[in-house]
Design an enzyme around this catalytic site. Sequence first.
Site, PDB file in Angstrom:
ATOM      1  N   CYS A  50       0.820  -1.214   0.000  1.00 38.36           N
ATOM      2  CA  CYS A  50       0.000   0.000   0.000  1.00 38.36           C
ATOM      3  C   CYS A  50       0.852   1.262   0.000  1.00 38.36           C
ATOM      4  CB  CYS A  50      -0.942   0.004   1.201  1.00 38.36           C
ATOM      5  SG  CYS A  50      -0.121   0.007   2.801  1.00 38.36           S
ATOM      6  N   ASN A  51       2.110   1.152   0.431  1.00 36.50           N
ATOM      7  CA  ASN A  51       2.957   2.340   0.530  1.00 36.50           C
ATOM      8  C   ASN A  51       4.063   2.410  -0.509  1.00 36.50           C
ATOM      9  OD1 ASN A  51       1.761   3.759   2.658  1.00 36.50           O
ATOM     10  ND2 ASN A  51       2.679   2.384   4.157  1.00 36.50           N
TER      11      ASN A  51
END
Length: 418
Positions: A50-51
């Site tokens: 997600c990052n």
Amino acid sequence: MTLLALGINHKTAPVSLRERVVFSQDKLGVALDSLLQQPLVQGGVVLSTCNRTELYLSVDEQENQREQLIRWLCEYHQLRPEEVNSSLYWHQGNAAVSHLMRVASGLDSLVLGEPQILGQVKKAFAESQRGHSLSSELERLFQKSFTVAKRVRTETDIGASAVSVAFAACTLARQIFESLADVTVLLVGAGETIELVARYLRDHNVQKMVIANRTRERAQALATEVGAEVITLAELDEQLVHADIVISSTASTLPIIGKGMMERTLKARRNQPMLMVDIAVPRDIEPEVGKLPNVYLYSVDDLHAIIQHNLAQRKAAAVQAESIVQQESSDFMAWLRAQSAVETIRDYRAQADELRAEMTAKALAAIQQGNDVEAVIQELTHRLTNRLIHAPTKSLQQAARDGDQNRLQILRDSLGLD
């Protein structure tokens, strides 16, 4: 051959761009196959969370290698290069090695020192192993990075305080609601992040939890552990009306909760406020939901301020961890440089063995013909010596003619003359 890291992360790009370069887990094998079809790529690992989305590669060095790889990334995700160029970072050689070690150790994470990233790196590595997408150098680098991450975890206090995206989401809930015991929490998804959230909420006396997932089976074990109810995503619309807090983290490529759904929910709730935390990339909740009255919507990027508050305890440990990374990356680069000599050493030994076999065969033939053994041995050693020193002698003479004292000294050292 050189090692490269090409990527985009939470420091360089907002979630609106990061979600467009995500590699979904079910299509990662296809992406790796496509990547290895690029002529310069010898091996590759794709890390997509997600990052961050990062490519770790071993490639044949070419002048336009950066342009080739960015072009592949953009074509795969149907993006224009100008949309991502300013957000991409590029590391080569020692910088790429250090970057992976820092990532695996949690030193480059949104939450400094968070342990989940190591599992994600290992998962990406395993996917490349299954697809036979690793070069020997890349495989060695990842194995070394796992060792470094373990050292950082055991030799420093980088993981002493439990902070993560999941922890930050729960901290936000505790800041907004005086007591979590009286609220109903709806968790959407059943992956690792939701597992962490559910356990944290259970430990903080949340009495009513509901887990919504595509299939009941995946969520049931977690629900049993934390005392939650399980529903399917098809039941989400009717369950939202009962939820005071919604925390969502699925692998869906499209939003699960839209503005229309939330307008109906708010009407049924008579506009009682709701906290919604979307920690998925791509996002599970349409951004427009945050504009509705009585909805407090936070994305992964919004959690950054909360997370910053928890970094102080880890910064001193990070200095020690960076020292470990620096030492280990230097050791790895020394090993990598040594590999460039392996083929030369192998060829040199093969040449010497071939010469030995040739000279031995001639000597044995001479002895079998009745020649004096001592004379044959003398002839053998004389010819062997001349053959062995021929190439070094020519190199010494050429270095002397060129006036190259450095090369002369290197040759003297190589021949053991000093």
